[in-house]
Motif scaffolding. Structure first.
Motif, PDB file in Angstrom:
ATOM      1  N   VAL A 426      37.085  47.367  49.200  1.00 17.49           N
ATOM      2  CA  VAL A 426      37.544  46.227  48.641  1.00 17.49           C
ATOM      3  C   VAL A 426      36.561  45.076  48.898  1.00 17.49           C
ATOM      4  CG1 VAL A 426      39.581  44.308  49.046  1.00 17.49           C
ATOM      5  CG2 VAL A 426      39.964  46.814  48.911  1.00 17.49           C
ATOM      6  N   TYR A 446      43.447  47.582  42.385  1.00 11.62           N
ATOM      7  CA  TYR A 446      44.806  47.194  42.322  1.00 11.62           C
ATOM      8  C   TYR A 446      45.629  48.475  43.296  1.00 11.62           C
ATOM      9  CZ  TYR A 446      49.588  47.289  40.591  1.00 11.62           C
ATOM     10  OH  TYR A 446      50.772  47.183  40.489  1.00 11.62           O
ATOM     11  N   CYS A 449      44.396  47.773  46.985  1.00  6.52           N
ATOM     12  CA  CYS A 449      45.078  46.446  47.717  1.00  6.52           C
ATOM     13  C   CYS A 449      46.387  46.927  47.920  1.00  6.52           C
ATOM     14  CB  CYS A 449      44.780  45.373  46.601  1.00  6.52           C
ATOM     15  SG  CYS A 449      43.430  44.690  46.448  1.00  6.52           S
ATOM     16  N   LEU A 501      45.831  40.503  45.926  1.00  6.09           N
ATOM     17  CA  LEU A 501      44.729  39.801  46.749  1.00  6.09           C
ATOM     18  C   LEU A 501      44.865  38.929  47.675  1.00  6.09           C
ATOM     19  CD1 LEU A 501      41.847  40.659  47.837  1.00  6.09           C
ATOM     20  CD2 LEU A 501      40.889  39.153  46.125  1.00  6.09           C
ATOM     21  N   LEU A 504      47.329  39.897  50.322  1.00 11.10           N
ATOM     22  CA  LEU A 504      46.331  40.503  51.359  1.00 11.10           C
ATOM     23  C   LEU A 504      45.494  39.698  52.004  1.00 11.10           C
ATOM     24  CD1 LEU A 504      45.711  43.800  51.741  1.00 11.10           C
ATOM     25  CD2 LEU A 504      43.899  43.437  50.480  1.00 11.10           C
TER      26      LEU A 504
END
Length: 522
Positions: A426, A446, A449, A501, A504
């Motif tokens: 990532v 995608y 994540c 994101l 995250l």
């Protein structure tokens, strides 16, 4: 035929609605209906009407109760968010009010749309599903035309011709699965429609060469498809099958499943294929652990994982899938998850002093190992989606939950190394270069994540590891602003990646989450 599942063994069916749908839609459209459920519907043009909500693979459709016409509610390509609202609707009373499930679907719409009857959006009403720019695999639309329509839509957005609107659905049962099916259907749609922008993926989904154009070729009947599947599965299950023959047959199965969703349904209706693929994966991965990786074992493991991943895709409403996955207390599924996890480091085939040819070979193995780890991310994503749905089901018999996954993998020696690799990727994909990601790379981001967010939310050990080892990287190198150059706005998945994101980052940096639709008032 898809249907709403209320628990692992029983399906709530409406024969009258199914008969209506079968008579008033083409066969391929009917086969792509994923679920349905009665709900109270509220929108700009519909005021608290009890209707059937019908989910297809491209959008939400509505029909009266009892059914008379089928009209388009919202296409998945226009959806911005799907969220649960914590409220008690004042237009319901008694037990229905207390057990209601309020779902808000936020979508973009042309400013002049919806002023009349909502059914105006779906005229060719009983034969909906117009050729969608993001579903050419079903409609035979060429990729250039699809991209052109997407670009026109972007122009309209920039010129202010579109605005947000809301569709509210009120399910009146605690056992309702409509929210879970909506999330799953929308997720599958944005991944599929993004991948369809990739020429290589388009070729995988195209039918074999034929003198007739694809749209003029008659679709295979269910009987023909079943016959093909039975023949293929019989060849796969025969004893003493060589590695090369197994690989070729798996490729054939993958190709067929890419092109026909019926193959994926038939896969789960076979009691033997899922255990066979998992046991083959377990045996092959065990060989790799006992001695250095080889090209053959990595290629076979990758194809096995790709095949299993594909079979999970868009089969959530197939009743046989839950039965197969939970048989023998989920032991086969547990074996699959234990087998796929591997460390990102390859065992050296020889001592450090490598001949030039061996260095090239090792580099090739590293590339194959990276590909394998990528496809494992896709499989874990699919299993997580499945278990997230089960986690929301009130039936205590649903043991395949997200918590079950992490409890079962807690002691796996490669778990931390695998998660570390996913976090690395990532960071790398967002900092390595300013070139846009390809459609498959965007879908993989995608999925990664989603997997990392699940680790942060459900496992204290992994959450501590990620925040300890990657807080600085996420703080200084990873950000939503970096995605502007990485994710083209015409990718259907771009907004969802940005949303994931952001979540995250909040988790890793311990920042409070932003206000969401879920937290709004009624």
């Amino acid at each position: 035929m898809a249907r709403t599942i209320t628990d692992g063994s029983r399906c709530r069916r409406n024969s009258k609605l199914e008969t209506f749908l079968k008579r008033n839609t083409e066969r391929d459209v009917y086969e792509r209906i994923r679920a349905y459920e009665p709900c109270v519907v509220v929108s700009r043009t519909i005021s608290k009407v009890f209707m059937h909500v019908v989910l297809s693979d491209d959008g939400i459709y509505l029909t009266e109760y009892p059914p008379r016409t089928l009209q388009l509610g919202v296409q998945f390509r226009d959806i911005v968010d799907i969220a649960l609202i914590n409220d008690l609707p004042d237009f319901l009373s008694g037990r229905a009010r207390e057990q209601s499930l309020h779902i808000c679907v936020v979508y973009t719409s042309a400013k002049d749309a919806g002023k009349g009857d909502l059914r105006n959006r779906g005229s060719a009403v009983c034969k909906p599903h117009p050729a969608s720019s993001s579903a050419p695999e079903h409609m035979g639309r060429s990729a250039p035309v699809a991209v052109a329509r997407v670009m026109k839509r972007m122009v309209r957005e920039r010129s202010g011709e579109e605005q947000e609107a809301e569709l509210h659905l009120y399910a009146v049962s605690l056992s309702s699965q409509i929210y879970l099916h909506l999330q799953s259907s929308w997720s599958s749609y944005i991944m599929r429609s993004t991948l369809m922008l990739d020429p290589l993926y388009m070729r995988k989904c195209n039918m074999p060469s034929s003198p007739l154009p694809r749209k003029q070729r008659p679709a295979a009947s269910w009987e023909q498809t079943s016959q093909l599947f039975c023949q293929l599965s019989g060849e796969l299950l025969q004893e003493h099958l060589g590695v090369e023959s197994l690989y070729l047959l798996l490729q054939e199965l993958c190709t067929a499943a890419h092109r026909d969703a019926a193959i994926r349904k038939l896969f789960w209706r076979s009691a033997e294929l899922y255990p066979f693929l998992v046991h083959t994966l377990v045996d092959t991965s065990a060989i790799s652990q006992d001695r250095p990786h080889t090209t053959d074992t990595l290629l076979l493991c990758t194809l096995l994982v790709q095949t299993l991943t594909l079979m999970f895709r868009e089969t959530a409403s197939e009743p046989a899938r839950q039965s197969v996955l939970t048989s023998k207390q989920g032991s086969v599924t547990a074996s699959m998850l234990q087998a796929v996890l591997t460390d990102s480091e390859l065992a050296l085939p020889v001592a450090p002093r490598l001949h030039h040819d061996l260095i090239i070979s090792y580099t090739e193995l590293q590339a194959l190992q990276a590909e394998y780890l990528d496809v494992v991310s896709g499989l874990l994503f699919e299993v997580l989606v499945l278990c997230q749905e089960a986690s929301h089901t009130p039936d205590p018999g649903h043991f395949l939950t997200v918590g079950w996954i992490f409890t079962m993998l807690q002691s796996h020696p490669s778990l931390v190394g695998f998660v570390d690799y996913q976090a690395q990727q990532v960071v790398l994909v967002l900092t390595h270069s300013r070139c846009p990601l390809s459609p498959p790379q965007a879908v993989l981001l995608y999925q990664r994540c989603t997997v990392l967010l699940a680790c942060l939310q459900n496992n204290a050990t992994l959450s501590t590891y990620i925040t300890t080892h990657y807080k600085e990287e996420f703080k200084y190198y990873v950000g939503v602003s970096e995605l502007k150059d990485k994710l083209p706005p015409h990718y259907p998945i771009s907004k969802r990646v940005q949303h994931l994101l952001t979540a995250l980052l909040h988790r890793v940096l311990h920042e409070p989450p932003a206000l969401t639709v879920r937290e709004r008032g009624p």
